[in-house]
Every structure is written in C-alpha cells, then in structure tokens.
Design an enzyme around this catalytic site. Structure first.
Site, PDB file in Angstrom:
ATOM      1  N   TRP A   1      29.986  -2.258  28.511  1.00  0.00           N
ATOM      2  CA  TRP A   1      28.776  -3.368  28.021  1.00  0.00           C
ATOM      3  C   TRP A   1      29.051  -4.142  28.511  1.00  0.00           C
ATOM      4  CZ3 TRP A   1      28.696   0.491  24.623  1.00  0.00           C
ATOM      5  CH2 TRP A   1      27.808   0.892  24.027  1.00  0.00           C
TER       6      TRP A   1
ATOM      7  N   VAL B   1      27.307   1.842  33.168  1.00  0.00           N
ATOM      8  CA  VAL B   1      27.659   0.228  32.924  1.00  0.00           C
ATOM      9  C   VAL B   1      26.124   0.143  32.212  1.00  0.00           C
ATOM     10  CG1 VAL B   1      26.580  -1.625  33.639  1.00  0.00           C
ATOM     11  CG2 VAL B   1      28.983   0.090  34.619  1.00  0.00           C
ATOM     12  N   LYS B   2      25.917  -0.549  31.071  1.00  0.00           N
ATOM     13  CA  LYS B   2      24.899  -1.322  30.251  1.00  0.00           C
ATOM     14  C   LYS B   2      25.318  -2.382  30.502  1.00  0.00           C
ATOM     15  CE  LYS B   2      22.637  -2.089  25.584  1.00  0.00           C
ATOM     16  NZ  LYS B   2      23.532  -2.856  24.279  1.00  0.00           N
ATOM     17  N   GLN B   3      23.756  -2.776  31.281  1.00  0.00           N
ATOM     18  CA  GLN B   3      23.547  -4.366  31.397  1.00  0.00           C
ATOM     19  C   GLN B   3      22.404  -4.404  30.619  1.00  0.00           C
ATOM     20  OE1 GLN B   3      24.260  -7.162  32.582  1.00  0.00           O
ATOM     21  NE2 GLN B   3      25.278  -6.629  33.803  1.00  0.00           N
TER      22      GLN B   3
END
Length: 350
Positions: A199, A236-238
């Site tokens: 995150w 990837v969390k965005q």
C-alpha cells in the site's frame, strides 16, 4: 454483464475512447493471461512465489485474464471497528468477510492476521489469503499516523497465506523506518514463497495546499510507487490519481517539466498511466483502491475507477468499504460489476 456505458453516464465517451499519447501502451508491459510466465518468471522470485502469484491470477471470476479483484478488510484497525462495521455489523465475524470474497468472485481476500487466522483452516485452501502485516491504529491519544507491525511473516506463512501486504506512509516522519521494516518483511516473505503487496500511501498534512490534496497527485503517487517497487513489491496498491503538480505546488523534491507538458495531461487515464509507468512500466502490477463508501453512487464510482485503471494499463481493483458496508447481495453485485469491466473486451487499454 454490467452496462458500463450507462454507469459512466456523460463521461462514457471521454473515458472509453481516449488514447494515451504521452506514454503509449506499446511501451508498457501489459497484463495478460501469461503475465507470470512472461514477466515474473524472469525475475529473482522463487518457484514458490511464482506458484502463489499464479494462484492469485488463477482464482475467482477474473481467473486467466491477468487482472485481479481483491477484497481488503483491515479498516477495523485502520479506521476503528465502529466506523467500519456499524453499517453492517455481520462483518465483525471474520467468516462473513471471507464468504463475501468467495461469493463475490474475488481473486483474494486481504485482511489482518487476526481475521484470517480465525478462519484459516476453513478457508485458506478455498481462496488466496493476503495477510496485512502492519496497521495504523487510532486509539492512541492524541492520534498519530504510523504503521506498526501487528504480525510476522512467519505467522502469515503458518496460517497458509499466499501473500503478505503492508503499508508505507511515504512523506511521513516515520517513513524511513517503515521502509526498512517492510523491506525486511518482504524479503522474508519471498524466502518463504509468498508474494508481496505494498500500500504506497502518501501521508503528511503538508501535502494539502490551497484546498488541493496533493497526496493524490500523479507525480507524488508515482514516486511513491517507484519507491515501493524498489523494495520488491510484486503488486502496488495506490489511490487513483486525482490531480497533478504536487512537486511544483509544494516546492520540494525534484521533477521535470516533461512530466506535466508531454508525458501526462489532465485526463484521468493519463494521470493513472503515469502511476503505472512508475511501477517499472507495468512489470509490477498497479491496483487502485476503491475508496470510501458514499452510498448510492458507489456502483458507478467503482466502475469508473476500474475503467480508468484498466485503460491506463493497471492490473485491477482492491474494493473494500464499497462492498462490505452494504447488504451482502449488493456487495456481491458491486464486486461483480467491477470485475465485469476487466472481462469486457470492449474496454481496451488506451
């Protein structure tokens, strides 16, 4: 199938026909059914990591597409159990959280060590688990914003997790320590054969200036992504970019005029494309967060976010409160609608 154009409303043409020119799709490493073989197999990830990543991509309604739909439920710590679950108290029971992910056709469920540990023997073989290792808790008075480890990689492995997740608050006073902790945790996870999800959130009150929140700017979130892939996040969390020019507005760091004049525009697909580009041009998958539940417009907003993510070259969506803060049937409907975007061949990469 979900009527995507109807949900997009007046934005349908703009979002479904836009062509990205700053960074063309031909320059990206794109999602696809062979992503693990084509991209991840060339890295330093072990065969066990490849197996667990393939299990993620091979589960749920999006199995075999190269896209993922993940249900994240860690808000009981991150925001408080009251604020997260009062709208639907049945999700205080971990079994109901996992059941929603299963019924909703998700690729995986991401939650706390406690939630997944409470039901691991019943569900770990039925849907990939992602244990979220660190959290920001808001019971300390006065409140402070820091990510603290609530569990270990070994515990995650022991309960049968396929992957681990963690947050770094880039821009915060604690970010250097968090980077070290998470980097060490991700290295250990890879040793044990689990994939990693980061995150990559920006957290600093100084990122808000003149009424604009630049913690959602393409340039600053893009750099957070670039730092995240450096510690070998596999996904990837965005937050999806909402604006640009954070470096310029805040007057710090280094950037280049080309980022604003050539490589991006103010179109949301171009802004999200810059986030994808900073994930090694798509070699690490970008999933955007679904955001808070606002009520009646959640379905349309979730579909809009998914369309932008897919057309920008992203890998999927991680949708939590919009799904579990409503009756179960409506939550399943929303998750399916998001997944339908990635299943719809007419929604193409821009």
């Amino acid at each position: 199938m979900t009527d995507i154009q109807e949900l997009l409303g007046d934005e349908a043409k703009e979002l479904l026909t836009h062509v990205a020119l700053g960074i063309p799709k031909e320059d990206l490493v794109l999602p696809g059914p062979d992503f693990v073989d084509r991209v991840v197999a060339a890295t330093d990830r072990s065969p066990r990591v490849l197996r667990n990543l393939q299990a993620l991509f091979g589960h749920g309604r999006l199995a075999g597409t190269g896209y993922v739909s993940i249900l994240p439920v860690d808000q009981g710590i991150e925001h408080s159990a009251a604020s997260a679950f009062a709208p639907n108290p049945r999700y205080l029971d971990p079994a109901n959280i996992v059941e929603l992910a299963v019924e909703g056709g998700c690729n995986a469920v991401a939650s706390t060590l406690g939630v997944l540990g409470a039901v691991s023997r019943r569900y770990a073989h039925r849907i990939p688990f992602i244990v979220k290792l660190n959290h920001n808790e808001l019971l300390t008075y006065p409140n402070h914003y820091d990510q603290v480890m609530f569990g270990s990689v070994q515990q995650s492995f022991d309960l049968g997790a396929a992957g681990v997740g963690a947050t770094v608050y880039f821009g915060s006073e604690q970010s250097d320590r968090q980077l070290r902790e998470v980097g060490e945790a991700f290295a250990r996870a890879h040793e044990l054969g689990m994939f990693t999800v980061l995150w990559c959130y920006l957290r600093n009150s100084a990122f808000k200036k003149d009424g604009v929140d630049y913690s959602a700017s393409a340039d600053l979130t893009g750099q957070a992504n670039h730092l995240g892939v450096t510690i070998e996040a596999d996904i990837v969390k965005q937050k999806q970019a909402e604006n640009n020019g954070g470096y310029r507005a805040l007057g710090f760091g280094r950037t280049d005029p080309l980022v604003y004049d050539t490589l991006t525009t103010d179109h949301p697909i171009d802004l999200t494309r810059w986030q994808v580009a900073n994930c090694y041009m798509g070699r690490v998958g970008l999933i955007n967060s679904g955001g808070a539940s606002a009520g009646q417009g959640d379905l349309a907003q979730a579909v809009r976010t998914a369309v932008i993510n897919k057309r920008a070259g992203g890998t999927g969506l991680i949708t939590g409160r919009k799904a579990f803060q409503r009756p179960t049937a409506e939550g399943v409907e929303l998750l399916h609608a998001v997944q339908d975007v990635y299943l719809d061949d007419s929604v193409t990469i821009a």
